[in-house]
Design an enzyme around this catalytic site. Structure first.
Site: not given
Ligand code: AMP
Length: 468
Positions: A7, A33, A106-107, A248
C-alpha cells in the site's frame, strides 16, 4: 487467501488544514494501490473517511476543504486477489482512554497469526483479520498503560516480525515508523508550513516540499509543526530493502535510499543489453512498466528505440484479475501492436518482470499475428521463483513461470524466439546498494527474517532488537 498489504501511506502535520494536502499526496501515491483509500484527520478527536475505489472517487475536494484538522494520515490500499472489502480499508482507528489512535500500514506482519492467537487467549477480540488491527490494538494497549507513545511504539516494534512502514495519528501528533529491515519505503520531507512522512519522495515534491531523507530502518519519527524528532525504535545492522520497489512498484520519479527509480531501471536495461545481447531491428517497451528498461537497453545496444505497443490508459490493472481468461482478454484491451511498425521485423520487447507470464504470452501472440518476424523478450527483473511475504502480491510458487523452467522452456511456453533476464548481480549493481542490504527473497527463496517453512538469510531473533 489472506489479503496482502502492499500500500501507500502518508502523514502530514501543518499550521494549516491538511485534508487537501493529504488528498493530493494520496493521488500521487495512487499507483501503490487502487482498491480503497482512507484518511483520518485530528480536530478535537479523529475523523476518518474511507471508501472503495480511487482517491478522487472517494473524496471530493470541496468536502475536504471544509475539514479543519491540522494533523492527519492517509492510506491507499492495493488490490489483490484476496478479499476486497471496505472493512479492510485503512486507516484503522481505535479509541482508548488516551484518545483515538489512527494507523496506516504498508507491509506484512509475518507473525500476525501467532500474535493474534496469543491475544485471543488473553481475551482480546478482533473485528478484522488484518495485521494492521493487531498493530493498532497492541499500540493502544501499550499507550494506555504508560501514556508514553514512543515507549509504546518501541515495545510494539519488539513484538512484530515482518515489514511495516507505518503512519500513526495520536492526539494530534503524527508518527512515522519503519521496520528494522526497512523493507518497504518511507521518507520525510519539509512542507512550506509543516512536515510530511510518505511512502515515496514524489509525494513530497507535488506538495512543493523539500525531501529531507528516508526514515532509517528501525526509526520512529515524530512530526511536529516546527520540526521533527527522531527516536531509535529498534536497531538494524542489515537492512533488507525490497528490490521490487525499484523494479516495478514505485513511481519512476521517486528516489528510494538515494537511488532514483527511473535511473535504476535505465541501468538495469543497459546491463540487460550487455548480459543478454541479440541482433534485432528495434527495441520497445511494454508500456508503461518496461519503458525505462527499454531505453537503457537501446542506449547500450545501439538498437533503435520505438513504441511498438499502444496502451489504453483507461483499462485497469490486469495482474489482479482472478481468472486467467479475463486477464488475457484484458491484455488485448490494454495493449495493441502498431502493425505497420512490427510487420516483418525482429523485435526486442522489454518489460520489468514476468510473474505468471500471462501478459507476455498474450503480447507475443499479438506481435506474431501482427507479422513480427522474431520476438525476443528481455526482462528487467531476475526470474521470480518464490513468494513474497513482505508486502508484494506474488502468488504461490506453482504460478511462477520461472519456478522450474530453463530459459528455453520459458521461451517455448511464451512462444517467443528467446527470453533473457537480468542477473541478480546485474540487478544489484544497477540499484547500487550492497547486496546484503536488499531483500531478494522472491528471487532466491532466502528471506531476511524468519518465515515459517522458509529459509532465512540470517538468524536473528527478536531479542536482538531489544537491546537498542
Ligand atoms: P504476469 O502476467 O503474471 O507475468 O504479470 C507480470 C506483469 O504484471 C509485470 O510485467 C508487471 O508489470 C506486473 N506486476 C508484477 N508484479 C505485480 C504485482 N505484484 N502487482 C501488480 N502488478 C504486477
Amino acid at each position: 487467501m489472506e489479503a496482502k498489504e502492499s500500500c501507500g501511506v502518508v502523514g502530514i502535520i501543518s499550521s494549516e488544514p491538511v485534508a487537501v494536502k493529504l488528498f493530493y499526496s494520496m493521488r500521487t501515491l495512487q499507483h501503490r494501490g487502487q482498491e480503497s483509500a482512507g484518511m483520518a484527520v485530528f480536530q478535537d478527536g479523529v475523523s476518518c473517511v474511507k471508501g472503495m475505489g480511487l482517491v478522487h472517487e472517494i473524496f471530493k475536494k470541496d468536502d475536504l476543504q471544509k475539514l479543519g484538522g491540522r494533523a492527519g494520515i492517509g492510506h491507499i490500499r492495493y488490490s489483490t486477489s484476496g478479499e476486497s472489502a471496505l472493512h479492510n480499508a485503512q486507516p484503522v482507528v481505535v479509541s482508548t482512554a488516551y484518545g483515538d489512535i489512527a494507523l496506516g500500514h504498508n507491509g506484512d506482519i509475518v507473525n500476525a497469526d501467532v500474535l493474534r492467537k496469543e491475544l485471543h487467549q488473553k481475551g482480546w477480540a478482533f473485528i478484522t483479520t488484518s495485521d494492521s488491527e493487531i498493530i493498532v490494538r497492541l499500540l493502544a494497549n501499550a499507550i494506555s498503560e504508560s501514556g508514553d507513545v514512543v515507549g509504546a511504539l518501541k515495545s510494539v516494534m519488539r513484538m512484530l516480525v515482518g515489514s511495516y512502514s507505518l503512519v500513526i495519528l495520536v492526539n494530534g501528533e503524527v508518527y512515522a515508523v519503519r521496520d528494522p529491515y526497512g523493507v518497504r519505503p518511507l521518507c520525510i520531507g519539509r512542507l512550506p508550513k509543516g512536515f510530511i512522512a510518505c511512502s515515496e519522495s514524489v509525494a513530497v515534491e507535488i506538495l512543493d516540499g523539500t525531501f529531507l531523507r528516508d526514515v532509517a530502518p528501525g526509526e520512529i519519527i515524530r512530526l511536529g509543526k516546527t520540526g521533527i524528532k527522531s527516536y531509535r525504535g529498534a536497531g538494524s545492522r542489515n537492512p533488507a530493502h525490497c528490490m521490487f520497489e525499484w523494479v516495478y512498484f514505485s513511481r519512476p520519479d521517486s528516489v528510494l535510499q538515494g537511488r532514483n527509480v527511473f535511473r535504476v531501471r535505465g541501468n538495469i536495461g543497459e546491463i540487460l543489453a550487455k548480459e543478454c545481447p541479440v541482433d534485432a531491428d528495434m527495441v520497445f517497451p511494454i508500456p508503461d512498466s518496461g519503458r525505462a528498461f527499454a531505453i537503457g537497453y537501446s542506449t547500450e545496444s545501439g538498437i533503435q528505440f520505438r513504441e511498438g505497443l499502444i496502451k489504453n490508459r483507461y483499462v485497469e490493472r490486469t495482474f489482479i484479475m482472478p481468472e486467467q481468461e479475463e486477464r488475457e482478454a484484458s491484455v488485448m484491451l490494454k495493449l495493441n501492436p502498431l502493425k505497420y511498425l512490427v510487420k516483418g521485423k525482429r523485435v526486442i520487447v522489454v518489460d520489468d518482470s514476468i510473474v505468471r507470464g500471462t501478459t507476455m504470452r498474450k503480447i507475443v501472440q499479438m506481435l506474431k499475428s501482427s507479422g513480427a518476424k522474431k520476438v525476443h523478450l528481455r526482462i528487467g527483473c531476475p526470474p521470480i521463483i518464490a513468494p513474497c511475504y513482505f508486502g508484494i502480491d506474488m502468488k504461490t510458487r506453482d504460478q511462477f513461470i520461472a519456478a522450474e523452467k530453463n530459459l528455453k522452456g520459458i521461451a517455448k511456453k511464451l512462444a517467443a524466439d528467446s527470453v533473457g533476464y537480468v542477473s541478480i548481480d546485474g540487478l544489484v549493481k544497477a540499484i547500487g546498494l550492497p547486496r546484503k542490504s536488499l531483500c531478494l527473497g522472491c528471487l532466491t527463496g532466502e528471506y531476511p527474517m524468519a518465515v515459517p517453512g522458509e529459509k532465512q538469510r540470517e538468524q536473528r531473533s527478536l531479542n536482538g532488537f531489544a537491546k537498542y
